[in-house]
Design a protein around this motif. Sequence first.
Motif, short mmCIF file in Angstrom:
data_model
loop_
_atom_site.label_atom_id
_atom_site.label_comp_id
_atom_site.label_asym_id
_atom_site.label_seq_id
_atom_site.Cartn_x
_atom_site.Cartn_y
_atom_site.Cartn_z
N VAL A 243 0.83 -1.21 0.00
CA VAL A 243 0.00 0.00 0.00
C VAL A 243 0.86 1.26 0.00
O VAL A 243 0.48 2.29 -0.55
CB VAL A 243 -1.00 0.03 1.19
N GLY A 244 2.05 1.17 0.60
CA GLY A 244 2.95 2.32 0.58
C GLY A 244 3.42 2.66 -0.83
O GLY A 244 3.45 3.82 -1.22
N VAL A 245 3.78 1.63 -1.58
CA VAL A 245 4.19 1.85 -2.97
C VAL A 245 3.03 2.43 -3.77
O VAL A 245 3.19 3.37 -4.55
CB VAL A 245 4.70 0.54 -3.60
N LEU A 246 1.84 1.86 -3.59
CA LEU A 246 0.67 2.38 -4.29
C LEU A 246 0.45 3.85 -3.95
O LEU A 246 0.21 4.69 -4.84
CB LEU A 246 -0.57 1.57 -3.91
N GLY A 247 0.52 4.19 -2.68
CA GLY A 247 0.31 5.58 -2.27
C GLY A 247 1.31 6.53 -2.88
O GLY A 247 0.95 7.63 -3.33
N LEU A 248 2.56 6.12 -2.95
CA LEU A 248 3.59 7.00 -3.51
C LEU A 248 3.46 7.12 -5.03
O LEU A 248 3.66 8.20 -5.59
CB LEU A 248 4.97 6.46 -3.14
N LEU A 249 3.11 6.03 -5.70
CA LEU A 249 2.93 6.11 -7.15
C LEU A 249 1.74 6.99 -7.53
O LEU A 249 1.74 7.62 -8.59
CB LEU A 249 2.74 4.70 -7.74
N GLU A 250 0.75 7.04 -6.66
CA GLU A 250 -0.42 7.88 -6.91
C GLU A 250 -0.21 9.33 -6.47
O GLU A 250 -1.06 10.18 -6.72
CB GLU A 250 -1.65 7.30 -6.21
N HIS A 251 0.89 9.60 -5.81
CA HIS A 251 1.21 10.97 -5.37
C HIS A 251 2.64 11.30 -5.81
O HIS A 251 3.58 11.27 -5.00
CB HIS A 251 1.08 11.10 -3.85
N PRO A 252 2.84 11.60 -7.10
CA PRO A 252 4.18 11.80 -7.66
C PRO A 252 5.04 12.84 -6.91
O PRO A 252 6.24 12.65 -6.76
CB PRO A 252 3.90 12.25 -9.09
N ARG A 253 4.41 13.92 -6.45
CA ARG A 253 5.19 14.93 -5.73
C ARG A 253 5.74 14.36 -4.44
O ARG A 253 6.90 14.62 -4.07
CB ARG A 253 4.33 16.16 -5.43
N GLN A 254 4.92 13.56 -3.74
CA GLN A 254 5.38 12.94 -2.51
C GLN A 254 6.50 11.95 -2.80
O GLN A 254 7.47 11.83 -2.03
CB GLN A 254 4.21 12.23 -1.82
N LEU A 255 6.38 11.25 -3.90
CA LEU A 255 7.42 10.29 -4.29
C LEU A 255 8.74 11.01 -4.57
O LEU A 255 9.81 10.55 -4.16
CB LEU A 255 6.96 9.51 -5.54
N ARG A 256 8.68 12.14 -5.24
CA ARG A 256 9.91 12.90 -5.53
C ARG A 256 10.58 13.35 -4.23
O ARG A 256 11.81 13.34 -4.12
CB ARG A 256 9.60 14.11 -6.41
N LEU A 257 9.79 13.70 -3.25
CA LEU A 257 10.33 14.17 -1.98
C LEU A 257 11.09 13.08 -1.23
O LEU A 257 12.15 13.33 -0.65
CB LEU A 257 9.22 14.73 -1.09
N ILE A 258 10.55 11.84 -1.25
CA ILE A 258 11.20 10.80 -0.46
C ILE A 258 12.49 10.31 -1.09
O ILE A 258 13.28 9.63 -0.44
CB ILE A 258 10.28 9.60 -0.17
N THR A 259 12.72 10.63 -2.35
CA THR A 259 13.97 10.22 -2.99
C THR A 259 15.12 11.15 -2.64
O THR A 259 16.27 10.87 -2.96
CB THR A 259 13.81 10.15 -4.52
N VAL A 266 11.34 9.76 7.49
CA VAL A 266 10.19 10.62 7.82
C VAL A 266 8.98 10.21 6.98
O VAL A 266 7.84 10.18 7.48
CB VAL A 266 10.54 12.10 7.58
N ALA A 267 9.21 9.88 5.72
CA ALA A 267 8.12 9.47 4.84
C ALA A 267 7.46 8.19 5.34
O ALA A 267 6.24 8.03 5.26
CB ALA A 267 8.63 9.28 3.42
N VAL A 268 8.27 7.27 5.85
CA VAL A 268 7.73 6.00 6.36
C VAL A 268 6.74 6.26 7.49
O VAL A 268 5.68 5.63 7.57
CB VAL A 268 8.87 5.08 6.83
N GLU A 269 7.05 7.20 8.37
CA GLU A 269 6.13 7.51 9.47
C GLU A 269 4.78 8.01 8.95
O GLU A 269 3.73 7.66 9.46
CB GLU A 269 6.75 8.55 10.41
N GLU A 270 4.82 8.83 7.91
CA GLU A 270 3.58 9.35 7.35
C GLU A 270 2.79 8.25 6.66
O GLU A 270 1.55 8.19 6.76
CB GLU A 270 3.88 10.50 6.38
N GLU A 357 13.44 3.19 -0.40
CA GLU A 357 14.62 3.91 -0.91
C GLU A 357 15.26 3.16 -2.08
O GLU A 357 15.60 3.75 -3.11
CB GLU A 357 15.64 4.09 0.22
N THR A 358 15.38 1.84 -1.95
CA THR A 358 16.05 1.05 -2.98
C THR A 358 15.19 0.89 -4.23
O THR A 358 15.68 1.02 -5.37
CB THR A 358 16.42 -0.34 -2.43
N LEU A 359 13.92 0.61 -4.05
CA LEU A 359 13.03 0.38 -5.18
C LEU A 359 12.97 1.58 -6.10
O LEU A 359 13.14 1.46 -7.33
CB LEU A 359 11.62 0.03 -4.67
#
Length: 393
Positions: A243-259, A266-270, A357-359
């Motif tokens: 579900v975490g991967v799904l959430g990040l793929l559906e929120h591209p800006r959030q995905l860019r931030l965690i990279t 911090v992203a994991v906690e959210e 982080e790795t994926l």
Amino acid sequence: MSTPELPVARTCPFTQPELHARSSEEEPATRVRLPNGSRAWFVTRYEEVRTVLSDPRFSSDRAKPGFPRLSRGNDKEPVRTMLGMDAEEHRAARGAVLGEFTLRRVKSLRPRIQEIVDGLIDDLLAAGHPADLVTSLALPVPSLLMCEQLGVPYVDHAFFQENTAKLFGRETPPEETAATYARLHRYFDELVTAKEAAPSDDLLGRQITESRAAGTYDHAYLVGLAFLLLAAGHESTANMISVGVLGLLEHPRQLRLITEPGKTPVAVEELLRFFSITDTVPLRVAVADVDLGGVLIKAGEGVLPSLYAANWDRSVFDSPDVLDVERGARHHVAFGFGSHQCLGQNLARAELEIVFETLFRRIPGLKLAADVDEIPIKEKASVYGLHRLPVTW
């Protein structure tokens, strides 16, 4: 007004069910009907949820009258685990194994977690796309790691994955639930018996050696511990990965931030707060009359604290329905609260950080291979997640 029923379906990963939102706004505890016809209290506000999870007037003992059940049958566990213990008994049981999950111990495991994740991503890339991220990454990472920590043969992973999925699926018929418990109990009973003859250098082997030396060895308890750690340890983390991967793929800006360097923890906690996949796992029963935020809960009444609703409490979290990986709200209750807070949370955090982080570093073009509404969701499972996550790149 009719009495609402639990469990409710979580049909959309990004939207809270109406019952959770309405209950939290109207009162701290709502009377609900459970699948077996009994009544219980559904607790949704952050402060009251933390009270239920930390106040000794609410018991975890599943044998006490009135303890709530979220399946149609009795679903009585064949062995007791620390999840169903209170007070000194729980402290002793937890303390005996706590050293296996300290921050120092988990830090020493990080290179092995990284090795597992890299190997699985190598296999994923070699196999080509599209691919199912649940079977190729989300399930194998925690399964393989937990097998190694417990000393469980990984060749048996298909057996326990299939059976724990049935166990956590609330739609499983009562007779099949009982049969599943029996199969898993038999498996772990035989595993522990074999280790008793020749204790190995793994968590179960060390528990045998240490408890024998202390004169406290209990075969039935160790069977229950193996059952709990393997079932809970792989199922919850696997679902959180998907579900975490799904959430990040559906929120591209959030995905860019965690990279960005250092942002993943911090992203994991959210992600843990936002999805709260073990919503009503920590069940309780009142053993005394309790005034909970102005609602009288009587002794013998079941209580279901909602981790999900608490983590979306607007009085505690600003715009809780917005996924914000820079929020930094580590005071969430996704791992529970109080003495029963998730034993393996340090390990789960490390696995999630390394996977995300790795994926996304190794496959920057990762994207969904299906529309979100086509992805099969575990709508009524006790641990929320995805059956499959089709991806491409």
